[in-house]
Design a protein around this motif. Structure first.
Motif, PDB file in Angstrom:
ATOM      1  N   UNK B 171      -3.504  10.780  -8.715  1.00 16.74           N
ATOM      2  CA  UNK B 171      -3.940  11.688  -7.659  1.00 16.74           C
ATOM      3  C   UNK B 171      -2.721  12.260  -6.956  1.00 16.74           C
ATOM      4  N   UNK B 172      -2.906  13.411  -6.333  1.00 15.67           N
ATOM      5  CA  UNK B 172      -1.861  13.911  -5.442  1.00 15.67           C
ATOM      6  C   UNK B 172      -2.450  14.063  -4.052  1.00 15.67           C
ATOM      7  N   UNK B 173      -1.596  13.915  -3.046  1.00 15.10           N
ATOM      8  CA  UNK B 173      -2.018  14.218  -1.686  1.00 15.10           C
ATOM      9  C   UNK B 173      -0.990  15.164  -1.070  1.00 15.10           C
ATOM     10  N   UNK B 174      -1.461  15.995  -0.149  1.00 20.10           N
ATOM     11  CA  UNK B 174      -0.589  16.960   0.503  1.00 20.10           C
ATOM     12  C   UNK B 174       0.059  16.344   1.730  1.00 20.10           C
ATOM     13  N   UNK B 175       1.212  16.809   2.050  1.00 23.28           N
ATOM     14  CA  UNK B 175       1.936  16.388   3.253  1.00 23.28           C
ATOM     15  C   UNK B 175       2.050  14.872   3.307  1.00 23.28           C
ATOM     16  N   UNK B 176       1.548  14.226   4.367  1.00 25.06           N
ATOM     17  CA  UNK B 176       1.617  12.770   4.454  1.00 25.06           C
ATOM     18  C   UNK B 176       0.245  12.136   4.379  1.00 25.06           C
ATOM     19  N   UNK B 177      -0.721  12.869   3.806  1.00 20.38           N
ATOM     20  CA  UNK B 177      -2.053  12.284   3.673  1.00 20.38           C
ATOM     21  C   UNK B 177      -1.977  11.033   2.816  1.00 20.38           C
ATOM     22  N   UNK B 178      -2.473   9.894   3.311  1.00 23.62           N
ATOM     23  CA  UNK B 178      -2.497   8.693   2.479  1.00 23.62           C
ATOM     24  C   UNK B 178      -3.500   8.845   1.347  1.00 23.62           C
ATOM     25  N   UNK B 179      -3.350   8.028   0.312  1.00 25.65           N
ATOM     26  CA  UNK B 179      -4.211   8.136  -0.868  1.00 25.65           C
ATOM     27  C   UNK B 179      -5.687   7.977  -0.508  1.00 25.65           C
ATOM     28  N   UNK B 180      -5.965   7.162   0.479  1.00 30.94           N
ATOM     29  CA  UNK B 180      -7.354   6.884   0.830  1.00 30.94           C
ATOM     30  C   UNK B 180      -8.096   8.145   1.286  1.00 30.94           C
ATOM     31  N   UNK B 181      -7.358   9.197   1.668  1.00 31.67           N
ATOM     32  CA  UNK B 181      -8.024  10.445   2.056  1.00 31.67           C
ATOM     33  C   UNK B 181      -8.624  11.157   0.845  1.00 31.67           C
ATOM     34  N   UNK B 182      -8.244  10.731  -0.346  1.00 34.24           N
ATOM     35  CA  UNK B 182      -8.817  11.332  -1.554  1.00 34.24           C
ATOM     36  C   UNK B 182     -10.038  10.541  -2.024  1.00 34.24           C
ATOM     37  N   UNK B 183     -10.261   9.378  -1.430  1.00 31.90           N
ATOM     38  CA  UNK B 183     -11.416   8.567  -1.819  1.00 31.90           C
ATOM     39  C   UNK B 183     -11.312   7.209  -1.167  1.00 31.90           C
ATOM     40  N   UNK B 185     -12.331   4.399  -1.880  1.00 27.69           N
ATOM     41  CA  UNK B 185     -12.175   3.230  -2.745  1.00 27.69           C
ATOM     42  C   UNK B 185     -10.840   3.218  -3.477  1.00 27.69           C
ATOM     43  N   UNK B 186      -9.959   4.152  -3.127  1.00 22.94           N
ATOM     44  CA  UNK B 186      -8.690   4.266  -3.833  1.00 22.94           C
ATOM     45  C   UNK B 186      -7.628   3.395  -3.188  1.00 22.94           C
ATOM     46  N   UNK B 187      -6.948   2.590  -3.988  1.00 22.81           N
ATOM     47  CA  UNK B 187      -5.857   1.739  -3.522  1.00 22.81           C
ATOM     48  C   UNK B 187      -4.569   2.223  -4.188  1.00 22.81           C
ATOM     49  N   UNK B 188      -3.523   2.467  -3.415  1.00 18.86           N
ATOM     50  CA  UNK B 188      -2.277   2.928  -4.032  1.00 18.86           C
ATOM     51  C   UNK B 188      -1.530   1.786  -4.720  1.00 18.86           C
ATOM     52  N   UNK B 189      -1.183   2.000  -5.982  1.00 17.40           N
ATOM     53  CA  UNK B 189      -0.332   1.041  -6.695  1.00 17.40           C
ATOM     54  C   UNK B 189       1.111   1.529  -6.663  1.00 17.40           C
ATOM     55  N   UNK B 190       1.250   2.838  -6.787  1.00 16.69           N
ATOM     56  CA  UNK B 190       2.562   3.447  -6.933  1.00 16.69           C
ATOM     57  C   UNK B 190       2.486   4.847  -6.351  1.00 16.69           C
ATOM     58  N   UNK B 191       3.421   5.174  -5.449  1.00 11.07           N
ATOM     59  CA  UNK B 191       3.473   6.527  -4.914  1.00 11.07           C
ATOM     60  C   UNK B 191       4.860   7.087  -5.110  1.00 11.07           C
ATOM     61  N   UNK B 192       4.954   8.348  -5.482  1.00 13.77           N
ATOM     62  CA  UNK B 192       6.254   9.001  -5.586  1.00 13.77           C
ATOM     63  C   UNK B 192       6.281  10.167  -4.612  1.00 13.77           C
ATOM     64  N   UNK B 193       7.257  10.110  -3.713  1.00 16.62           N
ATOM     65  CA  UNK B 193       7.429  11.136  -2.692  1.00 16.62           C
ATOM     66  C   UNK B 193       8.003  12.384  -3.366  1.00 16.62           C
ATOM     67  N   UNK B 194       7.286  13.500  -3.318  1.00 19.15           N
ATOM     68  CA  UNK B 194       7.845  14.738  -3.863  1.00 19.15           C
ATOM     69  C   UNK B 194       8.140  15.770  -2.778  1.00 19.15           C
TER      70      UNK B 194
END
Lengths: 222, 232
Positions: B171-183, B185-194
């Motif tokens: 998944x991608x999120x915009x700005x500093x939205x945490x992954x949970x804003x996309x769903x 039930x979503x738990x982040x395993x790995x995030x890459x700051x772009x």
């Protein structure tokens, strides 16, 4: 502003060129480094133009002016694929022309009158513009724009996200500052407010802004 | 709740630094502090420069925390006063700065020096489920990098676990939205700051090179731990 013109080619051959800033790449030093111009213009802006040209080949967008492509591909917010490249190509050309060596200071004449009328004072305008630029979360732009409607003609400060610009909301853009991190990171790192202050104090071309206001008033009268 | 003296005890954890500040008539407001990195700034070179790591941690992450704390204090006041208009107005600052704190806290744990396992492929159940869902680790990486490169503006690209559907997602999120804003039930395993600040001084406009190189220092051990815990 002189937009990137398609030369007098058939629409099927029309493509946009990467226009250089109206000053050498080192001319804004020390306020904006040559290195920044080399990357920002020579890589980022160049890539937007090249990718736009690839994208519009064989489409009905080919042959339109850049401004028209921006508005058409914005598509009332449901953006078409070429919007990002077109708008960023437009925004960056507008940005280079918003600055000049030895810039800064204050506007004069009709532009100053209008600023004082719509913001209370020049200082209040500067505050509002700087605040918009500083509080645009993430990537985007801050603008001074002119809105002409039947009832009113006024200046507004606007901030926009990513590639969006005030053309799509029927404003006449007069001035912009790029607040994507690539615009200031080499020179200011995380210190966006310092970049914004330097832009206002040392870089803004009020001549360019005044000329744009004149054009806007003529177009608005039509 | 026990009374505390005003010489505050600061408690830092590896994940989120928590402070308890001033007591008021109601509950004390918990604010946050910058978590230490579990490695030196230069330890991820040459994949990510020490200069970037220091700015990223000491300036960018710290600023999110400072502004998050400020917004929380203002929110605390507004709630106590019943000032709904201010409560509503603060939401975007809280999402942005709080999200920035959450996301960066995860990010520092997603990275590790090579001599501490950075870059070592995932083993165990996560390695197996990656192969099952994506065919191979290479394929997963290719997909994540494509999404990360295509993201317009600022944001994050995530490998997440959908706890409800029991599968991995990119998944991608915009700005500093945490992954949970996309769903939810979503738990982040790995995030890459772009965001450009994550790579610009080193990679300039060439985000794909940053994405190619960061895998050399990705800490799959942490991702595996989270996966095992959340899929139990």
């Amino acid at each position: 502003m002189a937009t990137s013109q398609n030369s007098a080619l058939l629409p099927s051959q029309a493509k946009f060129e990467l226009k250089p800033p109206p000053y050498p790449l080192n001319a804004l030093e020390p306020h904006m480094s040559q290195a920044t111009l080399e990357y920002h213009w020579g890589k980022h802006h160049k890539t937007y133009v090249e990718n736009l040209n690839k994208q519009i080949v064989g489409t009905e967008l080919q042959g339109l002016s850049l401004e028209d492509i921006v508005v058409v591909s914005y598509n009332k917010g449901d953006v078409l694929p070429s919007f990002n490249n077109a708008a960023q190509a437009w925004n960056h050309e507008f940005f280079w022309e918003s600055m000049k060596p030895g810039g800064g200071g204050k506007p004069s004449g009709e532009l100053l009158d209008l600023i004082e009328k719509d913001f209370g004072s020049f200082d209040q305008f500067v505050e509002e513009f700087k605040s918009a630029a500083a509080t645009q979360f993430g990537s985007g732009w801050a603008w001074l724009a002119y809105k002409a409607s039947e009832k009113d003609k006024k200046l507004e400060v606007i901030k926009s996200v990513n590639a969006v610009n005030p053309l799509v909301s029927d404003y006449f853009p007069l001035l912009t500052i790029d607040v994507w991190e690539h615009a200031y990171y080499l020179d200011f790192q995380n210190r966006r407010p310092d970049y914004i202050s330097t832009f206002m104090e040392k870089l803004v071309s009020w001549e360019a802004v005044s000329a744009r206001l004149e054009k806007a008033k003529v177009q608005a009268a039509k | 709740m026990a009374l505390r003296s005003l010489a505050l005890a600061t408690r830092k954890t590896l994940t989120l630094g928590l402070n308890s500040t001033r007591l008021s008539q109601s509950r004390a407001l918990q604010t946050f502090s910058l978590p230490d990195l579990p490695y030196d700034y230069g330890a991820l070179e040459p994949a990510i420069s020490g200069e970037i790591m220091q700015l990223h941690h000491q300036k960018h992450h710290q600023t999110y925390i400072t502004n998050y704390n400020k917004a929380l204090e203002q929110l605390h006041d507004a709630i106590q006063k019943g000032d709904s208009s201010t409560v509503a107005k603060l939401q975007s600052a809280i999402k942005f700065n709080g999200g920035g704190h959450i996301n960066h806290s995860i990010f520092w744990q997603n990275l590790a020096p090579i001599r501490e396992g950075g870059g070592e492929p995932p083993k165990g159940s996560l390695g197996w489920v990656i192969d099952t869902n994506f065919g191979s680790l290479e394929s997963l990486i290719q997909n994540i990098n494509a999404e990360g490169a295509a993201l317009q503006g600022s944001g994050w690209v995530w490998l997440g676990l959908d706890k409800e559907l029991k599968k991995l997602v990119i998944e991608t999120t915009a700005n500093q939205d945490p992954l949970v804003t996309k769903g939810p039930h979503l738990v982040p395993l790995l995030g890459i700051d772009v965001w450009e600040h994550a790579y610009y001084l080193q990679y300039k406009n060439v985000r794909p090179d940053y994405l190619k190189n960061i895998w050399k220092v990705i800490n799959w051990k942490y991702a595996s731990e989270v996966y095992e815990k959340e899929s139990a």
